[in-house]
Design an enzyme around this catalytic site. Structure first.
Site, PDB file in Angstrom:
ATOM      1  N   GLU A  94     -49.360  47.300  60.772  1.00 53.09           N
ATOM      2  CA  GLU A  94     -48.409  47.264  59.661  1.00 53.09           C
ATOM      3  C   GLU A  94     -47.280  48.268  59.862  1.00 53.09           C
ATOM      4  O   GLU A  94     -47.494  49.356  60.400  1.00 53.09           O
ATOM      5  CB  GLU A  94     -49.123  47.640  58.358  1.00 53.09           C
ATOM      6  CG  GLU A  94     -50.230  46.696  57.973  1.00 53.09           C
ATOM      7  CD  GLU A  94     -50.993  47.205  56.758  1.00 53.09           C
ATOM      8  OE1 GLU A  94     -51.778  46.435  56.211  1.00 53.09           O
ATOM      9  OE2 GLU A  94     -50.801  48.374  56.375  1.00 53.09           O
ATOM     10  N   CYS A 109     -41.849  53.439  58.031  1.00 51.32           N
ATOM     11  CA  CYS A 109     -43.169  54.025  58.252  1.00 51.32           C
ATOM     12  C   CYS A 109     -43.857  53.196  59.335  1.00 51.32           C
ATOM     13  O   CYS A 109     -43.962  51.974  59.208  1.00 51.32           O
ATOM     14  CB  CYS A 109     -43.958  53.982  56.940  1.00 51.32           C
ATOM     15  SG  CYS A 109     -45.658  54.537  57.114  1.00 51.32           S
ATOM     16  N   CYS A 116     -58.320  52.592  62.325  1.00 51.49           N
ATOM     17  CA  CYS A 116     -58.402  54.054  62.322  1.00 51.49           C
ATOM     18  C   CYS A 116     -59.862  54.483  62.254  1.00 51.49           C
ATOM     19  O   CYS A 116     -60.673  53.854  61.575  1.00 51.49           O
ATOM     20  CB  CYS A 116     -57.642  54.623  61.128  1.00 51.49           C
ATOM     21  SG  CYS A 116     -57.549  56.427  61.163  1.00 51.49           S
ATOM     22  N   CYS A 120     -61.176  57.952  56.043  1.00 48.41           N
ATOM     23  CA  CYS A 120     -60.785  58.440  54.707  1.00 48.41           C
ATOM     24  C   CYS A 120     -61.226  57.404  53.676  1.00 48.41           C
ATOM     25  O   CYS A 120     -60.867  56.227  53.785  1.00 48.41           O
ATOM     26  CB  CYS A 120     -59.280  58.662  54.637  1.00 48.41           C
ATOM     27  SG  CYS A 120     -58.684  59.757  55.935  1.00 48.41           S
ATOM     28  N   CYS A 123     -58.920  54.737  51.842  1.00 47.70           N
ATOM     29  CA  CYS A 123     -57.926  54.039  52.655  1.00 47.70           C
ATOM     30  C   CYS A 123     -58.442  52.685  53.131  1.00 47.70           C
ATOM     31  O   CYS A 123     -59.579  52.578  53.597  1.00 47.70           O
ATOM     32  CB  CYS A 123     -57.565  54.931  53.840  1.00 47.70           C
ATOM     33  SG  CYS A 123     -56.570  54.098  55.074  1.00 47.70           S
ATOM     34  N   GLY A 166     -53.662  54.578  61.401  1.00 47.09           N
ATOM     35  CA  GLY A 166     -54.077  55.426  62.522  1.00 47.09           C
ATOM     36  C   GLY A 166     -53.773  56.899  62.339  1.00 47.09           C
ATOM     37  O   GLY A 166     -53.048  57.293  61.425  1.00 47.09           O
ATOM     38  N   GLU A 167     -54.360  57.698  63.193  1.00 44.97           N
ATOM     39  CA  GLU A 167     -54.144  59.155  63.209  1.00 44.97           C
ATOM     40  C   GLU A 167     -53.266  59.474  64.430  1.00 44.97           C
ATOM     41  O   GLU A 167     -53.730  59.420  65.580  1.00 44.97           O
ATOM     42  CB  GLU A 167     -55.506  59.855  63.296  1.00 44.97           C
ATOM     43  CG  GLU A 167     -55.451  61.320  63.674  1.00 44.97           C
ATOM     44  CD  GLU A 167     -54.549  62.170  62.783  1.00 44.97           C
ATOM     45  OE1 GLU A 167     -54.769  62.200  61.565  1.00 44.97           O
ATOM     46  OE2 GLU A 167     -53.632  62.812  63.320  1.00 44.97           O
ATOM     47  N   SER A 198     -47.427  62.720  60.974  1.00 42.93           N
ATOM     48  CA  SER A 198     -48.418  63.189  60.007  1.00 42.93           C
ATOM     49  C   SER A 198     -49.789  63.316  60.663  1.00 42.93           C
ATOM     50  O   SER A 198     -50.047  62.737  61.724  1.00 42.93           O
ATOM     51  CB  SER A 198     -48.509  62.223  58.823  1.00 42.93           C
ATOM     52  OG  SER A 198     -49.263  61.107  59.185  1.00 42.93           O
ATOM     53  N   SER A 221     -51.840  65.652  55.668  1.00 41.63           N
ATOM     54  CA  SER A 221     -52.455  64.972  54.525  1.00 41.63           C
ATOM     55  C   SER A 221     -53.657  65.797  54.078  1.00 41.63           C
ATOM     56  O   SER A 221     -54.727  65.706  54.655  1.00 41.63           O
ATOM     57  CB  SER A 221     -52.908  63.560  54.936  1.00 41.63           C
ATOM     58  OG  SER A 221     -51.785  62.800  55.313  1.00 41.63           O
ATOM     59  N   LEU A 222     -53.445  66.619  53.059  1.00 40.75           N
ATOM     60  CA  LEU A 222     -54.500  67.562  52.654  1.00 40.75           C
ATOM     61  C   LEU A 222     -55.418  66.927  51.609  1.00 40.75           C
ATOM     62  O   LEU A 222     -56.635  66.946  51.744  1.00 40.75           O
ATOM     63  CB  LEU A 222     -53.859  68.842  52.106  1.00 40.75           C
ATOM     64  CG  LEU A 222     -54.737  70.079  52.160  1.00 40.75           C
ATOM     65  CD1 LEU A 222     -55.078  70.459  53.592  1.00 40.75           C
ATOM     66  CD2 LEU A 222     -54.071  71.262  51.454  1.00 40.75           C
ATOM     67  N   HIS A 223     -54.846  66.428  50.553  1.00 39.81           N
ATOM     68  CA  HIS A 223     -55.541  65.669  49.508  1.00 39.81           C
ATOM     69  C   HIS A 223     -56.594  66.448  48.730  1.00 39.81           C
ATOM     70  O   HIS A 223     -57.194  65.893  47.792  1.00 39.81           O
ATOM     71  CB  HIS A 223     -56.171  64.388  50.073  1.00 39.81           C
ATOM     72  CG  HIS A 223     -55.188  63.479  50.768  1.00 39.81           C
ATOM     73  ND1 HIS A 223     -53.934  63.223  50.266  1.00 39.81           N
ATOM     74  CD2 HIS A 223     -55.270  62.782  51.933  1.00 39.81           C
ATOM     75  CE1 HIS A 223     -53.284  62.409  51.094  1.00 39.81           C
ATOM     76  NE2 HIS A 223     -54.066  62.140  52.114  1.00 39.81           N
ATOM     77  N   ASN A 297     -51.993  53.789  45.563  1.00 42.08           N
ATOM     78  CA  ASN A 297     -52.037  52.332  45.400  1.00 42.08           C
ATOM     79  C   ASN A 297     -53.493  51.903  45.592  1.00 42.08           C
ATOM     80  O   ASN A 297     -54.008  51.993  46.698  1.00 42.08           O
ATOM     81  CB  ASN A 297     -51.183  51.627  46.465  1.00 42.08           C
ATOM     82  CG  ASN A 297     -49.713  51.627  46.104  1.00 42.08           C
ATOM     83  OD1 ASN A 297     -49.345  51.511  44.946  1.00 42.08           O
ATOM     84  ND2 ASN A 297     -48.862  51.781  47.103  1.00 42.08           N
ATOM     85  N   CYS A 344     -51.653  51.568  52.926  1.00 40.47           N
ATOM     86  CA  CYS A 344     -51.949  51.448  54.349  1.00 40.47           C
ATOM     87  C   CYS A 344     -53.183  50.566  54.585  1.00 40.47           C
ATOM     88  O   CYS A 344     -54.252  50.846  54.054  1.00 40.47           O
ATOM     89  CB  CYS A 344     -52.170  52.873  54.855  1.00 40.47           C
ATOM     90  SG  CYS A 344     -52.678  52.994  56.531  1.00 40.47           S
TER      91      CYS A 344
HETATM   92  S1  SF4 Z   1     -55.523  57.642  55.548  1.00 39.63           S
HETATM   93 FE1  SF4 Z   1     -54.635  57.634  57.620  1.00 39.63          FE
HETATM   94  S2  SF4 Z   1     -56.029  58.933  58.798  1.00 39.63           S
HETATM   95 FE2  SF4 Z   1     -57.143  58.362  56.937  1.00 39.63          FE
HETATM   96  S3  SF4 Z   1     -58.289  56.509  57.502  1.00 39.63           S
HETATM   97 FE3  SF4 Z   1     -56.335  55.835  56.615  1.00 39.63          FE
HETATM   98  S4  SF4 Z   1     -54.996  55.537  58.387  1.00 39.63           S
HETATM   99 FE4  SF4 Z   1     -56.721  56.815  59.052  1.00 39.63          FE
END
Ligand code: SF4
Length: 365
Positions: A94, A109, A116, A120, A123, A166-167, A198, A221-223, A297, A344
Site C-alpha cells: 500500500e 506515505c 510486517c 503491533c 495494526c 513494514g519496519e 519511521s 512510533s512510541l505509542h 482508524n 496501514c
Molecule cells: S504499526 Fe508499523 S511496525 Fe507495527 S506492525 Fe504495523 S506496519 Fe509493522
C-alpha cells in the site's frame, strides 16, 4: 513499455551506475544513463521522452519498466488516496497520498516491506505476517505512482514518509538506496529533509541510520510512555526499552541536526490517560522532540482478539492540553481518509492475499 509480471529486473531497481554499465555493454554512450532516469521515469508522470532511437525497445527487452502496477485505488472524501500496488510476484503493498493544507502540495506515505513482523497489536498489516523486503526499485515505484497521482490532482508531491507497511529499519539498505535516488536531481530532486523514516523503536536500526547520516527526519512510533504498556501493544517494546529508544533518537538528533518526531496513536482506555500524558511530557523534558498525536482508524479484531477504538475528541484534547501544560511541543494530526481503508494494511487485507483476481470489480483500480 509497461509493467511486466515476468521476473525481469525492474528498471527502477538500477542505480545510475548500474544503468551506465548496462548502456556501455550495449554500445550506447554512458552519459545517457542520466537521461534514462530523467526521461523515462519522468515520462511516467506526464513528461516527454527523448531517448536515442532503439534504446527504448532494448530497455523493454531487458527490463520490466515498472516494478509494480496499480491493483486498486480508494479515494476518501478528504482527498486522501490509497493505492494498492501489485508487485511482479503478485504480492501487494500500500501507498497513500495525502493532500496538504496548501492546495498545490501533497505528502506520500510509502511501504518498506510486504507485510510486517513487528506484531503491533492495533495494526492490520501485521495480521498477515511478514513476507519479504521491498527492493529499492519497488520503493521508488511507489514514489513514482504517488507523484503521478498527485499531479493528476494538480498537486506536487513535497514530502515522503516511510510509515506504510513494514519496519523501515529492518530493510534499511534498500530504504536508503531508494531515498538516495528519490533525492537524485534527475528523478525526484527531493531534499533529504523532505523525507521521514519511521521506526517502531529498533535501536540498532536507529544507530545504523545515524552512521549512514543521510540527513532524513526520524520518527519514532512510541505509542506509550512506559515499558509495560508498550510491551503489551508492540512486541518490539519487549526488546527495546523506552529510555534506550529515546537515547538512540537523541544521538540521531545530535548527529543529523533534525528534530525527532514522536508518533503517539491514542487508543481509548489503553494509552490515553492524563497520567500517561504527564509521563510522556516528562520524557520530553530534556529533549527537543515534537509529539504528533494521531487519531486511530479502527481495523477490526486485533491479532490478540482485541478491539481498539480511537480516544474520544474530549479525551484527545485533554491529553494534548496536559502535554502542553507540562511543556511538551505537541500537535494533533487529523485523521486521514476515515471513510476508506486508510489504516496501514487495511486495503490489502480487504483485497485478499496474495493478490486475488477474484476480488470484486468494485475494488479493482
Ligand atoms: S504499526 Fe508499523 S511496525 Fe507495527 S506492525 Fe504495523 S506496519 Fe509493522
Amino acid at each position: 513499455m509497461s509493467f511486466s509480471s515476468a521476473a525481469a529486473r525492474p528498471l527502477v531497481d538500477l542505480s545510475e551506475t548500474d544503468t551506465a554499465a548496462w548502456m556501455k555493454s550495449r554500445g550506447y554512450n554512458e552519459v545517457h544513463a542520466r537521461r534514462i532516469i530523467r526521461e523515462l521515469l519522468g515520462a511516467r508522470s506526464g513528461g516527454k521522452q527523448r531517448l536515442p532511437d532503439g534504446l527504448e525497445d532494448e530497455l523493454a527487452e531487458s527490463f520490466a519498466i515498472q516494478a509494480a502496477e496499480l491493483a486498486m485505488k480508494q479515494v476518501s472524501e478528504d482527498g486522501t488516496t490509497k493505492l494498492l500496488l501489485r508487485l511482479h510476484d503478485s504480492r501487494t503493498v500500500e501507498s497513500v497520498l495525502m493532500p496538504d493544507y496548501h492546495p498545490d502540495r501533497a505528502s506520500g506515505c510509502v511501504s518498506s516491506q510486504v507485510g510486517c513482523a513487528m506484531g503491533c497489536d492495533f495494526c492490520a498489516t501485521t495480521q498477515t505476517g511478514f513476507e519479504r523486503n521491498l527492493t529499492s526499485g519497488e520503493i521508488i515505484e511507489q514514489y513514482l505512482q504517488l507523484r503521478r497521482e498527485a499531479l493528476s490532482t494538480g498537486r506536487k508531491l513535497r514530502t515522503i514518509v516511510f510509515m506504510g507497511m513494514g519496519e523501515p529499519m529492518l530493510n534499511l539498505q534498500n530504504v536508503l538506496a531508494a531515498v538516495e535516488r528519490i533525492a537524485h536531481p534527475e528523478l525526484g530532486a527531493f531534499g533529504w529533509r523532505q523525507i521521514t523514516v519511521s521506526t517502531v523503536g529498533i535501536v540498532p536500526g536507529i544507530e545504523e541510520l545515524r552512521s549512514a547520516n543521510p540527513g532524513v527526519h526520524l520518527a519514532v512510533s512510541l505509542h506509550a510512555p512506559d515499558d509495560a504498556t508498550r510491551a503489551d501493544l508492540l512486541p518490539a517494546g519487549k526488546r527495546f526499552a523506552v529510555n534506550d529508544i529515546l537515547e538512540a533518537a537523541d544521538r540521531y538528533q545530535e548527529t543529523s541536526g533534525r528534530i525527532t518526531t514522536i508518533q503517539y496513536c491514542l487508543l481509548e482506555g489503553v494509552n490515553d490517560s492524563l497520567a500517561q500524558a504527564r509521563d510522556l511530557a516528562h520524557l520530553m523534558k530534556t529533549r527537543r522532540m515534537h509529539i504528533n498525536l494521531l487519531r486511530y482508524n479502527p481495523t477490526g479484531l486485533s491479532l490478540r482478539g482485541r478491539t481498539y477504538l480511537p480516544s474520544s475528541m474530549e479525551t484527545t484534547e485533554a491529553f494534548l492540553a496536559k502535554l502542553r501544560a507540562h511543556g511538551a511541543v505537541a500537535h494533533l494530526r487529523r485523521a486521514r481518509g476515515p471513510d476508506i481503508d486508510a489504516a496501514c494494511g487495511q486495503l490489502r487485507k480487504r483485497a485478499g492475499l496474495p493478490f486475488d483476481p477474484k476480488v470484486p470489480k468494485l475494488f479493482q483500480a
